[in-house]
Design a protein around this motif. Structure first.
Motif, PDB file in Angstrom:
ATOM      1  N   GLY A 151      21.427  21.770  12.848  1.00 40.28           N
ATOM      2  CA  GLY A 151      20.929  22.831  11.989  1.00 40.28           C
ATOM      3  C   GLY A 151      21.049  22.465  10.529  1.00 40.28           C
ATOM      4  N   THR A 152      21.211  23.476   9.706  1.00 37.51           N
ATOM      5  CA  THR A 152      21.315  23.243   8.264  1.00 37.51           C
ATOM      6  C   THR A 152      22.148  24.339   7.617  1.00 37.51           C
ATOM      7  OG1 THR A 152      20.061  22.797   6.240  1.00 37.51           O
ATOM      8  CG2 THR A 152      19.226  24.542   7.670  1.00 37.51           C
ATOM      9  N   ILE A 153      22.511  24.115   6.362  1.00 37.88           N
ATOM     10  CA  ILE A 153      23.181  25.123   5.546  1.00 37.88           C
ATOM     11  C   ILE A 153      22.213  25.526   4.441  1.00 37.88           C
ATOM     12  CG2 ILE A 153      25.195  25.736   4.176  1.00 37.88           C
ATOM     13  CD1 ILE A 153      26.036  24.805   6.916  1.00 37.88           C
ATOM     14  N   ALA A 154      21.796  26.782   4.435  1.00 39.24           N
ATOM     15  CA  ALA A 154      20.934  27.293   3.372  1.00 39.24           C
ATOM     16  C   ALA A 154      21.816  27.942   2.314  1.00 39.24           C
ATOM     17  CB  ALA A 154      19.953  28.313   3.935  1.00 39.24           C
ATOM     18  N   SER A 155      21.514  27.706   1.047  1.00 43.50           N
ATOM     19  CA  SER A 155      22.383  28.229  -0.010  1.00 43.50           C
ATOM     20  C   SER A 155      21.577  28.594  -1.250  1.00 43.50           C
ATOM     21  CB  SER A 155      23.452  27.200  -0.385  1.00 43.50           C
ATOM     22  OG  SER A 155      22.866  25.989  -0.819  1.00 43.50           O
ATOM     23  N   LYS A 156      22.156  29.464  -2.054  1.00 44.65           N
ATOM     24  CA  LYS A 156      21.481  29.887  -3.290  1.00 44.65           C
ATOM     25  C   LYS A 156      22.482  30.548  -4.223  1.00 44.65           C
ATOM     26  CE  LYS A 156      17.241  31.240  -2.988  1.00 44.65           C
ATOM     27  NZ  LYS A 156      15.997  32.015  -2.714  1.00 44.65           N
ATOM     28  N   GLU A 179      25.083  29.043   7.518  1.00 49.46           N
ATOM     29  CA  GLU A 179      24.757  27.994   8.489  1.00 49.46           C
ATOM     30  C   GLU A 179      23.775  28.565   9.505  1.00 49.46           C
ATOM     31  OE1 GLU A 179      26.969  25.053  11.740  1.00 49.46           O
ATOM     32  OE2 GLU A 179      27.960  26.886  11.056  1.00 49.46           O
ATOM     33  N   VAL A 180      22.653  27.884   9.689  1.00 50.20           N
ATOM     34  CA  VAL A 180      21.671  28.274  10.700  1.00 50.20           C
ATOM     35  C   VAL A 180      21.575  27.112  11.690  1.00 50.20           C
ATOM     36  CG1 VAL A 180      19.319  29.067  11.149  1.00 50.20           C
ATOM     37  CG2 VAL A 180      20.420  29.617   8.968  1.00 50.20           C
ATOM     38  N   ASN A 181      21.917  27.392  12.944  1.00 46.95           N
ATOM     39  CA  ASN A 181      22.010  26.337  13.951  1.00 46.95           C
ATOM     40  C   ASN A 181      20.803  26.259  14.872  1.00 46.95           C
ATOM     41  OD1 ASN A 181      25.316  27.272  13.939  1.00 46.95           O
ATOM     42  ND2 ASN A 181      24.743  25.151  13.541  1.00 46.95           N
ATOM     43  N   VAL A 207      13.588  24.874   8.094  1.00 49.13           N
ATOM     44  CA  VAL A 207      14.203  24.944   6.764  1.00 49.13           C
ATOM     45  C   VAL A 207      13.753  26.216   6.053  1.00 49.13           C
ATOM     46  CG1 VAL A 207      14.351  23.846   4.500  1.00 49.13           C
ATOM     47  CG2 VAL A 207      14.424  22.444   6.575  1.00 49.13           C
ATOM     48  N   GLU A 208      12.478  26.539   6.182  1.00 49.69           N
ATOM     49  CA  GLU A 208      11.938  27.771   5.582  1.00 49.69           C
ATOM     50  C   GLU A 208      12.600  29.000   6.203  1.00 49.69           C
ATOM     51  OE1 GLU A 208       7.643  30.118   5.315  1.00 49.69           O
ATOM     52  OE2 GLU A 208       7.671  27.961   5.692  1.00 49.69           O
ATOM     53  N   PHE A 209      12.800  28.956   7.521  1.00 46.61           N
ATOM     54  CA  PHE A 209      13.460  30.069   8.213  1.00 46.61           C
ATOM     55  C   PHE A 209      14.892  30.231   7.709  1.00 46.61           C
ATOM     56  CE2 PHE A 209      16.134  31.565  11.773  1.00 46.61           C
ATOM     57  CZ  PHE A 209      15.574  32.827  11.959  1.00 46.61           C
ATOM     58  N   ALA A 210      15.609  29.119   7.574  1.00 45.76           N
ATOM     59  CA  ALA A 210      16.987  29.170   7.074  1.00 45.76           C
ATOM     60  C   ALA A 210      17.032  29.748   5.665  1.00 45.76           C
ATOM     61  CB  ALA A 210      17.604  27.768   7.108  1.00 45.76           C
ATOM     62  N   ARG A 221      22.710  14.211   5.215  1.00 48.13           N
ATOM     63  CA  ARG A 221      23.104  12.993   5.937  1.00 48.13           C
ATOM     64  C   ARG A 221      22.096  11.876   5.710  1.00 48.13           C
ATOM     65  NH1 ARG A 221      24.180  16.324  11.006  1.00 48.13           N
ATOM     66  NH2 ARG A 221      22.110  15.622  11.584  1.00 48.13           N
ATOM     67  N   SER A 222      20.831  12.263   5.584  1.00 50.11           N
ATOM     68  CA  SER A 222      19.767  11.286   5.339  1.00 50.11           C
ATOM     69  C   SER A 222      18.624  11.995   4.634  1.00 50.11           C
ATOM     70  CB  SER A 222      19.274  10.667   6.657  1.00 50.11           C
ATOM     71  OG  SER A 222      18.802  11.668   7.538  1.00 50.11           O
ATOM     72  N   VAL A 223      17.704  11.218   4.096  1.00 53.72           N
ATOM     73  CA  VAL A 223      16.625  11.776   3.287  1.00 53.72           C
ATOM     74  C   VAL A 223      15.772  12.769   4.061  1.00 53.72           C
ATOM     75  CG1 VAL A 223      14.551  11.216   1.968  1.00 53.72           C
ATOM     76  CG2 VAL A 223      16.531   9.705   1.852  1.00 53.72           C
ATOM     77  N   GLU A 224      15.525  12.480   5.348  1.00 49.38           N
ATOM     78  CA  GLU A 224      14.610  13.326   6.115  1.00 49.38           C
ATOM     79  C   GLU A 224      15.270  14.598   6.652  1.00 49.38           C
ATOM     80  OE1 GLU A 224      16.291  10.347   9.094  1.00 49.38           O
ATOM     81  OE2 GLU A 224      15.559  10.327   7.030  1.00 49.38           O
ATOM     82  N   MET A 225      16.611  14.676   6.556  1.00 51.42           N
ATOM     83  CA  MET A 225      17.322  15.835   7.087  1.00 51.42           C
ATOM     84  C   MET A 225      17.604  16.871   5.999  1.00 51.42           C
ATOM     85  SD  MET A 225      17.636  15.424  10.300  1.00 51.42           S
ATOM     86  CE  MET A 225      18.799  16.737  10.653  1.00 51.42           C
ATOM     87  N   PRO A 226      17.697  18.154   6.376  1.00 49.37           N
ATOM     88  CA  PRO A 226      18.091  19.185   5.405  1.00 49.37           C
ATOM     89  C   PRO A 226      19.589  19.109   5.155  1.00 49.37           C
ATOM     90  CG  PRO A 226      17.864  20.158   7.576  1.00 49.37           C
ATOM     91  CD  PRO A 226      17.434  18.726   7.714  1.00 49.37           C
TER      92      PRO A 226
END
Length: 283
Positions: A60-65, A79-81, A94-97, A160-165
């Motif tokens: 998943g990813t961590i969305a923040s603001k 955190e959205v898994n 990513v948009e959903f997160a 972790r890498s360029v292509e990952m959120p």
């Protein structure tokens, strides 16, 4: 004495990485007390054997603001898994997160439970997240949540890498003067994962546990009893330097501590949070 069940053994193995027989022995010695069993394992220097084998990694990813407020700034992180990194890196996920963290901000949520209970149109955020399974073809859930506030809030999002959120998000709140070094502090939090801001923030039970472990380990090493208290204090200080943000060595210049950075600019760190994908509690 608490019954030593398979569930207890599994819990201690997952938390320590120790082998099954070592965990059983520790639980027996601790009379089923999980916290004490973990102390015994640490005191005996048992190395992680299993490293949580059999557990599937969360993706998943961590969305923040950061938003402006009447008192300064407020930072939010959620955190959205997903089940796979394939889904996690898609623009739609990513948009959903990002939409989820926006909902947290709109609701002024202070916890993931508050966020899940928030109205989202005719549904709730909980129902929206559950329905996302149909959109992504995988189970989707919310994990860790954090919000901090202060005159200035800095966020560092690590990929972790360029292509990952972002998979790690570090947030720190400072006063106005501290804003000058807030970015460096956020990088530090991301890299080394401090648990507390100051040593005064470390819970008394944690300090007592560390003291017991250090004492038992020193005695097990054959150190003379009269010098054990001094050795224990040294080991406690080492614990603080590893886990307390302001006492950690600054990664870019180990001759300084993070606290020294703030002293140099006459600023203060007020609070911080660190979220990493897959590192929250099982839900």
């Amino acid at each position: 004495m608490a019954a030593i069940t398979a569930a207890l053994i599994k819990q201690v193995r997952e938390d320590t990485g120790a082998g099954m027989m070592d965990v059983k022995k520790a639980l027996t010695e601790a009379e089923g007390d999980v916290a004490r069993a973990k102390e015994i394992i640490r005191a005996k220097g048992i190395q992680a054997a299993g490293k949580r084998e059999g557990r599937n990694a969360k993706e998943g990813t961590i969305a923040s603001k950061v938003i402006e407020s009447a008192e300064g700034q407020i930072g939010y992180a959620v955190e959205v898994n997903s089940e796979t990194d394939f889904v996690a890196k898609t623009p739609k996920f990513v948009e959903f997160a990002d939409s989820i963290v926006d909902k947290a901000i709109a609701a002024k949520a202070a916890s993931v439970d508050e966020l899940l209970a928030t109205a989202d149109g005719e549904a709730t955020v909980k129902e929206t997240v559950e329905e996302a399974a149909a959109l992504f073809g995988e189970h989707v859930k919310l994990g860790q949540f954090a919000t901090i506030a202060g005159p200035h809030v800095e966020i560092y999002a690590h990929k972790r890498s360029v292509e990952m959120p972002p998979s790690i998000v570090a947030m720190i709140a400072t006063d106005e003067a501290g804003a000058q070094v807030a970015h460096e502090a956020a990088l530090q939090i991301s890299a080394l994962g401090a648990q507390w801001l100051t040593r005064e923030d470390v819970p008394a039970n944690v300090v007592e546990s560390e003291r017991r472990v250090a004492t038992e380990k020193s005695l097990a090493e054959g150190k003379p009893e009269k010098i054990v208290p001094r050795i224990v204090e040294g080991r406690l200080n080492a614990f603080y330097k590893e886990n307390v943000l302001l006492e950690q060595e600054f990664v870019k210049d180990p001759s300084k501590t993070v606290g020294d950075l703030f002293k140099k600019v006459g600023g203060k760190a007020l609070a911080f949070a660190r979220l990493e994908v897959g590192k929250g509690d099982e839900q």
